[in-house]
Design a protein around this motif. Structure first.
Motif, mmCIF file in Angstrom:
data_model
loop_
_atom_site.group_PDB
_atom_site.id
_atom_site.type_symbol
_atom_site.label_atom_id
_atom_site.label_comp_id
_atom_site.label_asym_id
_atom_site.label_seq_id
_atom_site.Cartn_x
_atom_site.Cartn_y
_atom_site.Cartn_z
ATOM 1 N N ILE A 309 50.345 51.608 25.939
ATOM 2 C CA ILE A 309 49.335 50.611 26.018
ATOM 3 C C ILE A 309 49.387 49.638 25.029
ATOM 4 O O ILE A 309 49.469 49.932 23.785
ATOM 5 C CB ILE A 309 47.678 51.457 26.043
ATOM 6 C CG1 ILE A 309 48.160 52.656 26.805
ATOM 7 C CG2 ILE A 309 46.790 50.632 26.236
ATOM 8 C CD1 ILE A 309 46.742 53.505 26.804
ATOM 9 N N THR A 310 49.347 48.469 25.332
ATOM 10 C CA THR A 310 49.527 47.315 24.475
ATOM 11 C C THR A 310 48.628 46.190 25.005
ATOM 12 O O THR A 310 48.312 46.082 26.107
ATOM 13 C CB THR A 310 50.964 46.638 24.390
ATOM 14 O OG1 THR A 310 51.066 45.610 23.492
ATOM 15 C CG2 THR A 310 51.487 46.413 25.740
ATOM 16 N N GLY A 311 48.393 45.321 24.066
ATOM 17 C CA GLY A 311 47.868 44.011 24.163
ATOM 18 C C GLY A 311 48.334 42.901 24.911
ATOM 19 O O GLY A 311 48.007 41.800 25.345
ATOM 20 N N ASP A 312 49.819 42.860 24.788
ATOM 21 C CA ASP A 312 50.538 41.967 25.367
ATOM 22 C C ASP A 312 52.127 42.594 25.483
ATOM 23 O O ASP A 312 52.564 43.092 24.534
ATOM 24 C CB ASP A 312 50.895 40.910 24.162
ATOM 25 C CG ASP A 312 50.016 39.541 24.132
ATOM 26 O OD1 ASP A 312 49.534 39.197 25.369
ATOM 27 O OD2 ASP A 312 49.303 39.363 23.175
ATOM 28 N N ILE A 313 52.449 42.195 26.641
ATOM 29 C CA ILE A 313 53.853 42.718 27.070
ATOM 30 C C ILE A 313 54.647 41.549 27.761
ATOM 31 O O ILE A 313 54.203 40.677 28.510
ATOM 32 C CB ILE A 313 54.129 44.030 27.663
ATOM 33 C CG1 ILE A 313 55.414 44.576 27.617
ATOM 34 C CG2 ILE A 313 53.709 43.677 29.081
ATOM 35 C CD1 ILE A 313 55.644 45.207 26.301
ATOM 36 N N TYR A 314 55.995 41.233 27.103
ATOM 37 C CA TYR A 314 56.830 40.039 28.011
ATOM 38 C C TYR A 314 57.468 40.619 29.086
ATOM 39 O O TYR A 314 57.557 41.833 29.177
ATOM 40 C CB TYR A 314 57.849 39.472 26.846
ATOM 41 C CG TYR A 314 57.231 39.018 25.559
ATOM 42 C CD1 TYR A 314 55.896 38.558 25.473
ATOM 43 C CD2 TYR A 314 58.135 38.941 24.363
ATOM 44 C CE1 TYR A 314 55.473 37.888 24.163
ATOM 45 C CE2 TYR A 314 57.465 38.723 23.228
ATOM 46 C CZ TYR A 314 56.187 38.120 23.125
ATOM 47 O OH TYR A 314 55.887 37.473 21.908
ATOM 48 N N TYR A 315 57.903 39.542 30.098
ATOM 49 C CA TYR A 315 58.532 39.834 31.274
ATOM 50 C C TYR A 315 59.849 40.631 30.919
ATOM 51 O O TYR A 315 60.176 41.684 31.724
ATOM 52 C CB TYR A 315 58.782 38.555 31.987
ATOM 53 C CG TYR A 315 59.553 38.734 33.298
ATOM 54 C CD1 TYR A 315 58.475 39.020 34.438
ATOM 55 C CD2 TYR A 315 60.838 38.407 33.478
ATOM 56 C CE1 TYR A 315 59.084 39.080 35.786
ATOM 57 C CE2 TYR A 315 61.234 38.892 34.712
ATOM 58 C CZ TYR A 315 60.735 38.981 35.773
ATOM 59 O OH TYR A 315 61.252 39.144 36.991
ATOM 60 N N HIS A 316 60.608 40.315 30.316
ATOM 61 C CA HIS A 316 61.815 40.817 29.884
ATOM 62 C C HIS A 316 61.854 42.246 29.230
ATOM 63 O O HIS A 316 62.604 43.081 29.353
ATOM 64 C CB HIS A 316 63.018 39.922 29.521
ATOM 65 C CG HIS A 316 63.314 38.687 30.366
ATOM 66 N ND1 HIS A 316 64.039 38.937 31.440
ATOM 67 C CD2 HIS A 316 62.987 37.390 30.237
ATOM 68 C CE1 HIS A 316 64.263 37.849 32.081
ATOM 69 N NE2 HIS A 316 63.489 36.896 31.283
ATOM 70 N N THR A 317 60.914 42.179 28.342
ATOM 71 C CA THR A 317 60.482 43.591 27.751
ATOM 72 C C THR A 317 60.220 44.653 28.651
ATOM 73 O O THR A 317 60.405 45.702 28.382
ATOM 74 C CB THR A 317 59.669 43.484 26.588
ATOM 75 O OG1 THR A 317 60.017 42.198 25.632
ATOM 76 C CG2 THR A 317 59.357 44.325 25.670
ATOM 77 N N ALA A 318 59.376 44.150 29.554
ATOM 78 C CA ALA A 318 58.980 44.979 30.744
ATOM 79 C C ALA A 318 60.031 45.682 31.399
ATOM 80 O O ALA A 318 60.244 46.599 31.727
ATOM 81 C CB ALA A 318 58.194 44.510 31.713
ATOM 82 N N HIS A 319 61.226 44.773 31.820
ATOM 83 C CA HIS A 319 62.439 45.297 32.229
ATOM 84 C C HIS A 319 63.164 46.375 31.368
ATOM 85 O O HIS A 319 63.618 47.435 31.786
ATOM 86 C CB HIS A 319 63.279 44.259 32.583
ATOM 87 C CG HIS A 319 63.187 43.291 33.661
ATOM 88 N ND1 HIS A 319 63.749 42.001 33.642
ATOM 89 C CD2 HIS A 319 62.172 43.500 34.599
ATOM 90 C CE1 HIS A 319 63.134 41.486 34.885
ATOM 91 N NE2 HIS A 319 62.522 42.496 35.252
ATOM 92 N N ASP A 320 63.050 46.100 30.026
ATOM 93 C CA ASP A 320 63.731 46.948 28.998
ATOM 94 C C ASP A 320 62.867 48.391 29.134
ATOM 95 O O ASP A 320 63.470 49.482 29.097
ATOM 96 C CB ASP A 320 63.364 46.686 27.575
ATOM 97 C CG ASP A 320 64.391 45.258 27.463
ATOM 98 O OD1 ASP A 320 65.193 45.070 28.126
ATOM 99 O OD2 ASP A 320 63.957 44.484 26.630
ATOM 100 N N ALA A 321 61.509 48.178 29.304
ATOM 101 C CA ALA A 321 60.811 49.631 29.273
ATOM 102 C C ALA A 321 61.086 50.290 30.568
ATOM 103 O O ALA A 321 61.295 51.635 30.412
ATOM 104 C CB ALA A 321 59.250 49.324 29.280
#
Length: 374
Positions: A309-321
């Motif tokens: 759970i985070t306050g900010d996540i980037y588009y490509h970091t979401a792909h990494d997740a």
């Protein structure tokens, strides 16, 4: 007659909780506007310092604003009273409002923002997600006559020396013979001037964390019978107490990701949230970070988290997740507003201990720039 705490004293107590040394190197924390050399009748706590917060503080005759996010993060090219951050700075100066920021140091501090979020989410058995700082340790060794050894051990223990893991008041002693020659003008506890004196002594050793070292030495010297106290301070390579970003903990039972998302939305009082991962995935171990959580993906995965759970996540970091099988909840940076009540509670405790009548307010101004349209 009302008693007001000084700004210097209030921030001194605050920094004992969230010391500046915990902050990231280039973070813009501390006093940003005004002066702390004054009495504080009212202090206001806010997540962000926008113009509406400055107006609210001026209207309520606030002397000090404590904000989580720094008002001045990037260097200002000018301070104009009619636009941008200059308007806020000008208003604060005009109304003699000091502005203090506690950012990553408050995130990292024990009981700080991420602990507040973990508590609000009901996480159990929490631990640090990403260690960032280990407090230096020292060995304090003091030579004391046998007759006073037990008393000095108690003084060291009362000061906090000798804490190792779940044990306190740990020490080690060796017996030996001390020798000294008092010179003219000396007032020895034992012996006479110009005559060699030998006495039975104990060498008491205890581990002391850096933040307690100075006060421990002061108390030890005050309690010691000798006019001149012989002691050693030795830096240790042992790792001290760890501090860091984010927290990881457990739910009482595993639940589907889709159900947990609704639970997070309710517990944090959110209009909505963004999710990454399959709704049917089961969630038991939860990692949380109120601010930017993009760098925490590998730490969460390594420690076995089912969701971050985070306050900010980037588009490509979401792909990494997605690729590493980690669910993510982007709850928005504003979830850090949990710090307002937490900081108020801390300040009220300090003010009561200082026997002050200073009032603590929570800003009611809306500073979240995002809203959901559904």
């Amino acid at each position: 007659m009302a008693q007001w705490i000084s700004g210097d004293r209030l921030i001194q107590r605050f920094e004992a909780w969230a010391p500046k040394k915990l902050a990231y190197e280039h973070d813009k924390i501390g006093l940003l506007v005004g002066s702390l050399h004054k009495k504080v009748k009212r202090v206001m706590v806010t997540l962000d310092l926008l113009e509406n917060v400055a107006d609210e503080a001026a209207e309520k005759n606030v002397d000090l604003i404590i904000a989580h996010h720094p008002l001045i993060f990037h260097p200002l090219k000018n301070v104009r009273s009619d636009e941008g951050q200059g308007k806020i700075v000008t208003k604060c100066i005009k109304h003699d409002i000091a502005v203090y920021a506690a950012h990553t140091n408050l995130d990292i501090a024990e009981g700080g923002v991420n602990d507040m979020l973990a508590d609000q989410l009901g996480l159990k058995d929490t631990d640090i997600l990403q260690p960032t700082y280990s407090e230096p340790l020292y060995k304090l060794a003091v030579y004391v006559p046998v007759s006073h050894a037990e008393h000095i051990r108690d003084v060291l223990g009362d000061a906090g020396a000798g804490a190792i893991g779940k044990y306190t008041r740990c020490s080690f002693s060796t017996h030996g013979e001390g020798a000294f020659l008092p010179q003219s003008g000396a007032k020895p506890y034992k012996g006479t001037v110009d005559k060699i004196e030998k006495t039975s002594e104990e060498k008491i050793e205890a581990v002391v964390p850096e933040h307690l070292l100075h006060i421990t030495i002061q108390k030890m010297i005050k309690a010691h019978p000798y006019e001149e106290v012989a002691y050693d301070v030795i830096p240790l390579q042992n790792e001290g107490k760890k501090y860091g970003l984010g927290r990881i903990g457990k739910l009482s039972e595993a639940i589907p990701f889709k159900d947990y998302c609704l639970l997070v939305k309710e517990k944090l009082g959110l209009e909505g949230l963004r999710t990454v991962g399959s709704p049917e995935n089961m969630v038991k171990t939860v990692a949380v970070s109120g601010g930017d959580g993009n760098s925490l993906i590998p730490y969460a995965k390594y420690q076995g988290a089912d969701v971050l759970i985070t306050g900010d996540i980037y588009y490509h970091t979401a792909h990494d997740a997605l690729l590493c099988g980690l669910n993510v909840i982007d709850a928005g940076h504003h979830i850090e507003s949990v710090m307002k009540q937490g900081v108020k509670d801390f300040l009220c405790k300090v003010i009561a201990e200082e026997k002050s009548d200073t009032e603590v307010l929570i800003s009611k101004a809306v500073t979240n720039p995002f809203h959901f349209v559904v």
